[in-house]
Design a protein around this motif. Structure first.
Motif, PDB file in Angstrom:
ATOM      1  N   ARG A  58       0.840  -1.203   0.000  1.00 45.05           N
ATOM      2  CA  ARG A  58       0.000   0.000   0.000  1.00 45.05           C
ATOM      3  C   ARG A  58       0.873   1.250   0.000  1.00 45.05           C
ATOM      4  N   GLY A  59       0.501   2.189  -0.847  1.00 45.81           N
ATOM      5  CA  GLY A  59       1.274   3.416  -0.986  1.00 45.81           C
ATOM      6  C   GLY A  59       2.376   3.315  -2.016  1.00 45.81           C
ATOM      7  N   ALA A  60       2.510   2.159  -2.671  1.00 44.04           N
ATOM      8  CA  ALA A  60       3.607   1.963  -3.628  1.00 44.04           C
ATOM      9  C   ALA A  60       3.349   2.725  -4.930  1.00 44.04           C
ATOM     10  N   VAL A  61       4.441   3.064  -5.588  1.00 44.45           N
ATOM     11  CA  VAL A  61       4.392   3.606  -6.948  1.00 44.45           C
ATOM     12  C   VAL A  61       4.971   2.518  -7.847  1.00 44.45           C
ATOM     13  N   VAL A  62       4.201   2.037  -8.788  1.00 46.23           N
ATOM     14  CA  VAL A  62       4.607   0.896  -9.610  1.00 46.23           C
ATOM     15  C   VAL A  62       5.144   1.411 -10.951  1.00 46.23           C
ATOM     16  N   PRO A  63       6.452   1.240 -11.195  1.00 48.11           N
ATOM     17  CA  PRO A  63       7.011   1.725 -12.463  1.00 48.11           C
ATOM     18  C   PRO A  63       6.709   0.741 -13.596  1.00 48.11           C
ATOM     19  N   VAL A  64       6.218   1.274 -14.690  1.00 47.68           N
ATOM     20  CA  VAL A  64       5.880   0.452 -15.856  1.00 47.68           C
ATOM     21  C   VAL A  64       6.713   0.925 -17.041  1.00 47.68           C
ATOM     22  N   TYR A  65       7.406  -0.022 -17.669  1.00 48.84           N
ATOM     23  CA  TYR A  65       8.243   0.284 -18.833  1.00 48.84           C
ATOM     24  C   TYR A  65       7.384   0.106 -20.082  1.00 48.84           C
ATOM     25  N   SER A  89      -7.566   7.683 -10.002  1.00 49.72           N
ATOM     26  CA  SER A  89      -8.811   8.266  -9.494  1.00 49.72           C
ATOM     27  C   SER A  89      -9.608   7.243  -8.692  1.00 49.72           C
ATOM     28  N   ALA A  90      -9.317   5.956  -8.885  1.00 51.91           N
ATOM     29  CA  ALA A  90      -9.980   4.935  -8.066  1.00 51.91           C
ATOM     30  C   ALA A  90      -9.269   4.782  -6.724  1.00 51.91           C
ATOM     31  N   ALA A  91      -7.999   5.147  -6.686  1.00 51.25           N
ATOM     32  CA  ALA A  91      -7.189   4.933  -5.480  1.00 51.25           C
ATOM     33  C   ALA A  91      -7.134   6.214  -4.662  1.00 51.25           C
ATOM     34  N   VAL A  92      -8.305   6.720  -4.254  1.00 50.66           N
ATOM     35  CA  VAL A  92      -8.318   8.002  -3.545  1.00 50.66           C
ATOM     36  C   VAL A  92      -7.696   7.903  -2.157  1.00 50.66           C
ATOM     37  N   PHE A  93      -7.558   6.700  -1.635  1.00 52.31           N
ATOM     38  CA  PHE A  93      -6.919   6.557  -0.325  1.00 52.31           C
ATOM     39  C   PHE A  93      -5.423   6.296  -0.466  1.00 52.31           C
ATOM     40  N   GLY A  94      -4.909   6.544  -1.657  1.00 51.40           N
ATOM     41  CA  GLY A  94      -3.466   6.444  -1.881  1.00 51.40           C
ATOM     42  C   GLY A  94      -2.964   5.015  -1.873  1.00 51.40           C
ATOM     43  N   GLU A  95      -3.828   4.071  -2.243  1.00 51.77           N
ATOM     44  CA  GLU A  95      -3.444   2.663  -2.171  1.00 51.77           C
ATOM     45  C   GLU A  95      -2.234   2.347  -3.025  1.00 51.77           C
ATOM     46  N   VAL A  96      -2.201   2.881  -4.247  1.00 54.29           N
ATOM     47  CA  VAL A  96      -1.124   2.545  -5.177  1.00 54.29           C
ATOM     48  C   VAL A  96      -1.188   3.531  -6.343  1.00 54.29           C
ATOM     49  N   ARG A  97      -0.101   3.598  -7.081  1.00 51.44           N
ATOM     50  CA  ARG A  97      -0.077   4.511  -8.229  1.00 51.44           C
ATOM     51  C   ARG A  97       0.828   3.912  -9.297  1.00 51.44           C
TER      52      ARG A  97
ATOM     53  N   ALA B  96       3.158  18.805   4.134  1.00 50.54           N
ATOM     54  CA  ALA B  96       2.786  17.661   4.971  1.00 50.54           C
ATOM     55  C   ALA B  96       2.834  16.365   4.181  1.00 50.54           C
ATOM     56  N   ASP B  97       3.257  15.315   4.852  1.00 48.33           N
ATOM     57  CA  ASP B  97       3.085  13.975   4.290  1.00 48.33           C
ATOM     58  C   ASP B  97       1.611  13.612   4.386  1.00 48.33           C
ATOM     59  N   VAL B  98       1.137  12.900   3.380  1.00 51.42           N
ATOM     60  CA  VAL B  98      -0.263  12.456   3.373  1.00 51.42           C
ATOM     61  C   VAL B  98      -0.249  10.950   3.605  1.00 51.42           C
ATOM     62  N   ALA B  99      -1.179  10.485   4.411  1.00 59.17           N
ATOM     63  CA  ALA B  99      -1.222   9.058   4.740  1.00 59.17           C
ATOM     64  C   ALA B  99      -2.629   8.514   4.561  1.00 59.17           C
ATOM     65  N   GLY B 100      -2.695   7.276   4.097  1.00 58.19           N
ATOM     66  CA  GLY B 100      -3.954   6.548   4.081  1.00 58.19           C
ATOM     67  C   GLY B 100      -3.973   5.624   5.291  1.00 58.19           C
ATOM     68  N   GLU B 101      -5.153   5.347   5.805  1.00 57.72           N
ATOM     69  CA  GLU B 101      -5.280   4.458   6.963  1.00 57.72           C
ATOM     70  C   GLU B 101      -6.497   3.570   6.788  1.00 57.72           C
ATOM     71  N   GLY B 102      -6.379   2.337   7.245  1.00 55.24           N
ATOM     72  CA  GLY B 102      -7.511   1.423   7.197  1.00 55.24           C
ATOM     73  C   GLY B 102      -7.103   0.053   7.697  1.00 55.24           C
ATOM     74  N   GLY B 103      -8.023  -0.626   8.391  1.00 50.75           N
ATOM     75  CA  GLY B 103      -7.748  -1.968   8.865  1.00 50.75           C
ATOM     76  C   GLY B 103      -6.540  -2.051   9.782  1.00 50.75           C
ATOM     77  N   GLY B 104      -6.277  -1.003  10.525  1.00 48.34           N
ATOM     78  CA  GLY B 104      -5.143  -1.012  11.443  1.00 48.34           C
ATOM     79  C   GLY B 104      -3.812  -0.746  10.779  1.00 48.34           C
ATOM     80  N   ALA B 106      -1.399   1.854   8.160  1.00 48.49           N
ATOM     81  CA  ALA B 106      -1.236   3.187   7.580  1.00 48.49           C
ATOM     82  C   ALA B 106      -0.187   3.094   6.495  1.00 48.49           C
ATOM     83  N   TRP B 107      -0.345   3.902   5.452  1.00 49.07           N
ATOM     84  CA  TRP B 107       0.600   3.840   4.351  1.00 49.07           C
ATOM     85  C   TRP B 107       0.814   5.242   3.784  1.00 49.07           C
ATOM     86  N   PRO B 108       1.983   5.481   3.198  1.00 53.34           N
ATOM     87  CA  PRO B 108       2.241   6.805   2.625  1.00 53.34           C
ATOM     88  C   PRO B 108       1.402   7.018   1.375  1.00 53.34           C
ATOM     89  N   ALA B 109       0.839   8.180   1.248  1.00 54.97           N
ATOM     90  CA  ALA B 109      -0.014   8.473   0.088  1.00 54.97           C
ATOM     91  C   ALA B 109       0.416   9.759  -0.601  1.00 54.97           C
TER      92      ALA B 109
END
Lengths: 237, 215
Positions: A58-65, A89-97, B96-104, B106-109
């Motif tokens: 979570r929070g990763a940036v995935v590089p694509v060649y 736009s689906a990953a509004v919680f910063g899950e991945v990019r 500021a660093d932005v963070a996501g949180e869920g299910g216990g 947290a991750w960098p966003a």
């Protein structure tokens, strides 16, 4: 006018106002449709399918060649950019990019036309069905309990997990929808939606962007523990 | 909607211009510049829910994303047209660093820059010497290259502010200031993503030190 009644009325109005203000402050979370199964069905040596979950940290940036070439066909790089935006736009919680990289050494996925010069070798264990307009292929290790990296043709160390191949199409819109679909696989949705209206549907006529069900599935995926890890480095490399 | 909002804003600005004192009077208003430094904590920008499939774990997990506490630096132009009234225009920046949180977890966003510009006033709280109340309104702007949530719209909003300042004992006239800011976050891109936005509250605490002039 009864002054006591007036005071009570004022108090009631204040309480109603306070309740209203409180209600306004607590935003209502919109409901998303239930997710479809995003797991990969991994068949063991006993022939039984075991669903496995993979997603990036979570929070990763995935590089694509992107193996980019302009030969009259659609613009693959532009298609990738649209796919990256769509999933962002689906990953509004910063899950991945997703981001494009020109450094094959850091790439985690390679996107190319099927007839473009390949940059990856194809071990026999990675051979899979490449049918339809596009495909995303990953390699499993021998016990089939982890993903492993694709070896590079030039013998340099590789971190590539997915090879995405697009068949030729001169329809840029179709190309872009296909790439959004394939990047959904790269992000971890390793199966297909049963609903033909979703971007992760396996058939033709894809929608222009991930639907609410796709977004719901994506979000659920990134809240699910991984049980299909990545095996690094590639054995024998 | 924006066109509707523009009218009152323009009328308000015109009103302020008409109300502005002539240059001679303005020259008589004591002015000062204050430098302020402190920290800001913000409530999340967005909340959502993820449903993990029943055969895995039949749970719904709440999600949120927002900035982590961060340092803030502010510059203020302060004038005192009357002994009991102070007007100020101020602008601050925080990264500021932005963070996501869920299910216990947290991750960098990503990382973002927040800039606010506020026009406000402050007046003494007469029973308490050295304490003043502060209120203001302005705009907040969020900038980022890598925060998914801030892509496209939803980056600016009208900001309301309220707080108080306390004159600190010491050789120089410093103030300790506590402030709450409130703004709506544009929910348009979030509704499509199945997330809720709404109101964001920012809490700031800082030390204000005069850098020039004595209002």
């Amino acid at each position: 006018m009864n002054p006591r009644r007036g005071t009570g009325s004022t108090l009631r109005m204040a309480l109603v106002g306070a309740a209203f203000a409180t209600a306004c402050d607590s935003a209502i979370i919109p409901a998303l449709p239930g997710p479809y199964d995003f797991r990969l069905a991994v068949y063991g040596t006993d022939g039984r399918a075991r669903p496995r979950t993979f997603h990036w940290d979570r929070g990763a940036v995935v590089p694509v060649y992107v193996v980019h070439e302009q030969s009259g066909a659609g613009d693959l790089r532009q298609a990738f950019r649209r796919a990256a935006r769509a999933w962002r736009s689906a990953a509004v919680f910063g899950e991945v990019r997703l981001r494009e990289t020109t450094d094959l050494g850091e790439a985690r996925a390679v996107l190319r036309w099927h007839d473009a010069a390949g940059v990856l070798s194809t071990p026999m264990t990675c051979v899979g069905p490449v049918t339809g307009a596009a495909s995303t292929l990953g390699c499993l290790n021998d016990p089939r309990d982890a993903l492993r990296t694709w070896p590079r043709r030039d013998g340099e160390p590789s971190q590539v997990i997915y090879r995405v191949v697009i068949r030729r199409t001169d329809d840029q819109e179709l190309l872009e929808r296909l790439v959004i679909h394939e990047m959904g696989h790269v992000l971890g949705i390793l199966s297909h939606s049963p609903d033909p209206s979703d971007i992760m549907w396996a058939g033709p006529d894809l929608p222009p962007a991930p639907t609410a069900r796709d977004r719901s599935t994506f979000r659920s995926l990134y809240m699910t523990p991984v049980d299909l890890p990545v095996e690094l480095p590639y054995p024998g490399e | 909607m924006k066109a509707l909002a523009r009218g009152p804003v323009q009328a308000g600005l015109l009103h302020l211009v008409l109300m502005a004192p002539p240059a001679q009077a303005a020259a008589q208003i004591p002015l000062a510049v204050e430098v302020r430094g402190g920290g800001v904590y913000s409530t999340p920008f967005a909340r959502g829910r993820a449903v993990v499939p029943a055969e895995l774990e039949a749970v719904a997990r709440d999600l949120e994303v927002g900035p982590r506490p961060a340092p803030v630096v502010e510059l203020a132009l302060v004038g005192r047209p009357r002994p009991s009234l102070v007007l100020e225009i101020r602008s601050a920046v925080s990264i500021a660093d932005v963070a996501g949180e869920g299910g216990g977890n947290a991750w960098p966003a990503g990382r973002m820059t927040a800039v606010h510009i506020i026009g406000g006033l402050r007046f003494p709280l007469s029973p308490l010497p050295g304490v003043d109340l502060r209120a203001g309104a302005g705009k907040v702007l969020y900038l980022s290259n890598d925060v998914n949530l801030l892509e496209g719209s939803g980056q600016t909003g009208v900001l309301l502010s309220g707080g108080f300042g306390v004159r600190l004992p010491g050789p120089f006239p410093a103030f300790g200031v506590a402030e709450a800011q409130w703004h709506e976050f544009d929910a348009a891109p979030l509704a499509e993503a199945g997330a809720a936005a709404g109101a964001v509250t920012r809490f700031l605490a800082y030390l204000a030190v005069p850098a020039w002039g004595t209002p």
